[in-house]
Design a protein around this motif. Structure first.
Motif, PDB file in Angstrom:
ATOM      1  N   ALA A 353       0.862  -1.190   0.000  1.00 25.76           N
ATOM      2  CA  ALA A 353       0.000   0.000   0.000  1.00 25.76           C
ATOM      3  C   ALA A 353       0.892   1.231   0.000  1.00 25.76           C
ATOM      4  O   ALA A 353       1.719   1.416   0.896  1.00 25.76           O
ATOM      5  CB  ALA A 353      -0.913   0.005   1.224  1.00 25.76           C
ATOM      6  N   VAL A 354       0.706   2.094  -1.007  1.00 24.01           N
ATOM      7  CA  VAL A 354       1.615   3.218  -1.247  1.00 24.01           C
ATOM      8  C   VAL A 354       1.001   4.504  -0.694  1.00 24.01           C
ATOM      9  O   VAL A 354      -0.215   4.701  -0.728  1.00 24.01           O
ATOM     10  CB  VAL A 354       1.908   3.353  -2.747  1.00 24.01           C
ATOM     11  N   GLY A 355       1.876   5.386  -0.199  1.00 25.74           N
ATOM     12  CA  GLY A 355       1.409   6.608   0.437  1.00 25.74           C
ATOM     13  C   GLY A 355       1.135   7.753  -0.504  1.00 25.74           C
ATOM     14  O   GLY A 355       0.562   8.753  -0.108  1.00 25.74           O
ATOM     15  N   GLY A 356       1.531   7.670  -1.756  1.00 23.75           N
ATOM     16  CA  GLY A 356       1.300   8.745  -2.713  1.00 23.75           C
ATOM     17  C   GLY A 356       1.241   8.188  -4.115  1.00 23.75           C
ATOM     18  O   GLY A 356       1.584   7.027  -4.357  1.00 23.75           O
ATOM     19  N   LEU A 357       0.835   9.010  -5.055  1.00 21.49           N
ATOM     20  CA  LEU A 357       0.679   8.544  -6.431  1.00 21.49           C
ATOM     21  C   LEU A 357       1.987   8.094  -7.050  1.00 21.49           C
ATOM     22  O   LEU A 357       1.999   7.317  -7.992  1.00 21.49           O
ATOM     23  CB  LEU A 357       0.061   9.651  -7.283  1.00 21.49           C
ATOM     24  N   TYR A 358       3.110   8.605  -6.541  1.00 24.99           N
ATOM     25  CA  TYR A 358       4.392   8.300  -7.162  1.00 24.99           C
ATOM     26  C   TYR A 358       5.194   7.267  -6.382  1.00 24.99           C
ATOM     27  O   TYR A 358       6.330   6.978  -6.717  1.00 24.99           O
ATOM     28  CB  TYR A 358       5.199   9.588  -7.335  1.00 24.99           C
ATOM     29  N   ASP A 361       6.430   6.864  -0.699  1.00 22.53           N
ATOM     30  CA  ASP A 361       6.219   6.619   0.718  1.00 22.53           C
ATOM     31  C   ASP A 361       5.242   5.466   0.865  1.00 22.53           C
ATOM     32  O   ASP A 361       4.532   5.091  -0.065  1.00 22.53           O
ATOM     33  CB  ASP A 361       5.663   7.885   1.380  1.00 22.53           C
ATOM     34  N   ASP A 362       5.184   4.888   2.055  1.00 20.68           N
ATOM     35  CA  ASP A 362       4.215   3.851   2.361  1.00 20.68           C
ATOM     36  C   ASP A 362       2.989   4.470   3.008  1.00 20.68           C
ATOM     37  O   ASP A 362       3.075   5.480   3.707  1.00 20.68           O
ATOM     38  CB  ASP A 362       4.825   2.802   3.291  1.00 20.68           C
ATOM     39  N   TYR A 484      -3.255   3.273  -3.469  1.00 19.03           N
ATOM     40  CA  TYR A 484      -2.556   4.547  -3.284  1.00 19.03           C
ATOM     41  C   TYR A 484      -3.387   5.461  -2.392  1.00 19.03           C
ATOM     42  O   TYR A 484      -4.586   5.644  -2.630  1.00 19.03           O
ATOM     43  CB  TYR A 484      -2.322   5.240  -4.633  1.00 19.03           C
ATOM     44  N   ARG A 485      -2.753   6.019  -1.390  1.00 16.36           N
ATOM     45  CA  ARG A 485      -3.400   7.083  -0.618  1.00 16.36           C
ATOM     46  C   ARG A 485      -3.114   8.387  -1.347  1.00 16.36           C
ATOM     47  O   ARG A 485      -1.964   8.830  -1.429  1.00 16.36           O
ATOM     48  CB  ARG A 485      -2.853   7.144   0.803  1.00 16.36           C
TER      49      ARG A 485
END
Length: 596
Positions: A353-358, A361-362, A484-485
């Motif tokens: 699970a990714v913290g941003g579109l790119y 970050d997690d 993505y968050r």
């Protein structure tokens, strides 16, 4: 490297001719020395046997067979390989890593695996199937160095048993899931196990006096799944294993191992060999036990000293193997987060699970990112544990332009219906390229209310926030797409304007420091301003989704109101119709009769 291949180019070329790995040829090549190696390995393992500890396992009825009516076309005949090519058959598995893209391996059976080069889109088509691939002889050198090899001419030749996520009967929308596993605490090369059995039991299980808010795996899964996932000391077996430091592994492929080399190489192959020796040789030959072929999960805790320089918590494997596999770096053997994240990869088949579109970050709101210890809304939808709030599952038909919808969202983990899901089908062009089994044409958005609900959530600050996620994957167990968050709305940043005209506004929350219900407004905009065309300032819609309609919006302040339509022409006056002429009554003196 941690495992050296002995003359692998010649051996594999001989073994893999005409599409099959011929084990008897390998055994003949190894000769009596191989048998002696196997006997000496068994003897050494028996010497290392610790006191036997057994735990009663819970018997769970098998699920009904899964339908295989859809999927790639199955090849009915085995064509001969082109000249100078080798064919291999096996099932495709995926290895999820802490960082970077997944790795893919061809599972040949009995723990033998070959890393292959295949892109993610193609891999999703073949996960869960037995396939046949072709290798060029000049690629065998890469195989000898345990490097991924390119494959050609992929054919589906059969289906495999359902992945572990479905084996215990959890489908979207319900059911209880018993987490059943065996954990190996390995010591080898003079290095002790990273954690003792008693310490691991305290980390995993509840005792008679354990409170419901104690941080154990049993409590965490019960809370984060809202009671769907259950486990206790009778469903998870913990086994201490002492392995030799060096030796040979013989089955389909023959190679040597030296686990001390893993200290500097962090070789995935070396750790897989550890688990293979622990589960196949040690348990069978030393303990005299037979692990169930359909054991849903096997966990290896790597000795601390053999992973101290590895920059990861662990990794997880799932796919063709009858059991999923989780590997935990012994440096983190006392950290529950490390175990639950690797189980997310392997047992629940969830990607990072990714913290941003790119992807820099997690995601801090998911255990598959850097959150402790629950999942995010896309994860819960994928697993089928939590659904959208009533009326909160939108598409292009149900979410129309300029008509805001208001929702009162509970905390994500306090209700089985807790988030809003928006599938922006109005933006689909028909030119999208995607796998319709494992992906959506364009990303779907999830809106969830998160706060410090319990000790199993970690948010800073702990007050109410609205998390906006995007996820392109489907609910299919083979989907490899990450979530993505894309935004976090708080009291100081309340509006998210995303692609496809999607607007989310966080209007209020209850006054409790630790959250509660939050009010959000979901809207689909037709443009950046209310004044989008000649009619938009008088159409009764909030076209820019800022909460102000038509003339109430400053965007329309200098826009003349649209002229009302001209009145319809008045109809010309018609003369009043004459009353009907009265007919004389029969027998009247004025009545006349005509006779012929």
């Amino acid at each position: 490297m941690a495992a050296r291949w002995n003359g692998v180019a010649a051996l594999v070329l001989a073994l893999l001719t005409f599409g099959a790995l011929v084990a008897p040829l390998c055994q003949a090549a190894a000769g009596a020395a191989v048998d002696e190696d196997a006997e000496s390995l068994t003897a050494e393992l028996r010497k290392a046997r610790p006191p036997r500890q057994r735990t009663r396992a819970v018997k769970i009825p098998p699920p009904p067979p899964k339908s295989t009516s859809s999927g790639p076309t199955v090849a009915t005949a085995k064509p001969p390989p082109p000249p100078n090519e080798i064919t291999i058959e096996g099932g495709l598995s995926v290895i999820f890593l802490e960082m970077g893209n997944p790795l893919f391996v061809l599972d040949l059976g009995d723990g033998d695996r070959i890393p292959i080069l295949i892109n993610q889109t193609d891999a999703e088509k073949y996960l869960g199937y037995k396939i046949r691939v072709r290798l060029a002889p000049n690629d065998l050198s890469a195989l000898a160095e345990n490097k991924p090899v390119p494959v050609q001419g992929i054919q589906v030749i059969g289906t495999l048993q359902s992945r572990s996520q479905q084996k215990e009967g959890v489908a979207p929308g319900g059911g209880s899931k018993i987490l059943k596993a065996v954990v190996f605490l390995v010591s080898t090369c003079g290095y002790p196990a990273a954690i003792t059995p008693s310490a691991l039991r305290s980390l995993f299980f509840n005792g008679p006096s354990t409170s419901s808010d104690a941080v154990t795996m049993q409590n965490a899964y019960k809370y984060c799944s809202q009671g769907i996932v259950a486990m206790n000391s009778s469903t998870v077996e913990i086994i201490e294993v002492k392995l030799p430091c060096t030796g040979n592994i013989t089955s389909v492929l023959f190679r040597t191992f030296n686990f001390t080399e893993a200290k500097s190489s962090c070789s995935i192959l070396a750790y897989q060999d550890m688990l293979r020796l622990a589960s196949n040789y040690y348990v069978n030959n030393v303990l005299g036990q037979n692990l169930a072929k359909d054991q849903p999960l096997r966990v290896l805790v790597i000795p601390r000293e053999l992973a101290v320089y590895c920059e990861w918590l662990g990794f997880g494997l799932t796919g063709a193997a009858s059991s999923s596999e989780a590997y935990v770096n012994g440096v983190y053997a006392n950290d529950l987060y490390a175990y639950m994240r690797q189980l997310g990869y392997s047992y629940f088949s969830l990607p990072r699970a990714v913290g941003g579109l790119y992807g820099y970050d997690d995601d801090p709101s998911s255990i598959m990112g850097r959150g402790r210890y629950c999942f995010n809304a896309p994860n819960l939808w994928r697993l089928g544990w939590v659904s959208p709030v009533p009326g909160g599952d939108f598409n292009g038909t149900t979410l129309t332009v300029g008509q805001p919808r208001t929702f009162y969202l509970p905390g994500q983990n306090t209700n089985r219906q807790s988030y809003v899901r928006i599938n922006p089908t109005w933006a689909i062009t028909g030119r999208e390229i995607y796998n319709n089994k494992t992906q959506m044409p364009i990303p779907v958005f999830f809106i969830a209310h998160r706060y410090q609900e319990s000790v199993f959530d970690t948010f800073s600050p702990p007050t109410s926030s609205i998390y906006v996620y995007s996820y392109k994957g489907s609910q299919d167990g083979q989907s490899l797409d990450q979530s993505y968050r894309v935004a976090t709305l708080t009291s100081t940043s309340r509006v998210y304007r995303g692609p496809y005209g999607l607007v989310v506004r966080f209007t209020s929350s209850v006054t409790s420091w630790f959250g509660g219900n939050a009010t959000v407004v979901i809207c689909r905009a037709s443009g950046e301003t209310e004044n989008t065309d000649a009619e938009s300032c008088s159409d009764g819609l909030d076209n820019d989704c800022d909460g102000r309609v038509d003339s109430a919006d400053p965007d329309c302040a200098n826009t003349p109101r649209a002229s009302p339509p001209p009145p319809s022409p008045r109809p010309s006056k018609q003369p009043s119709p004459s009353p009907p002429r009265r007919q004389p009554s029969p027998g009247s003196s004025k009545a006349t009769s005509t006779s012929g």
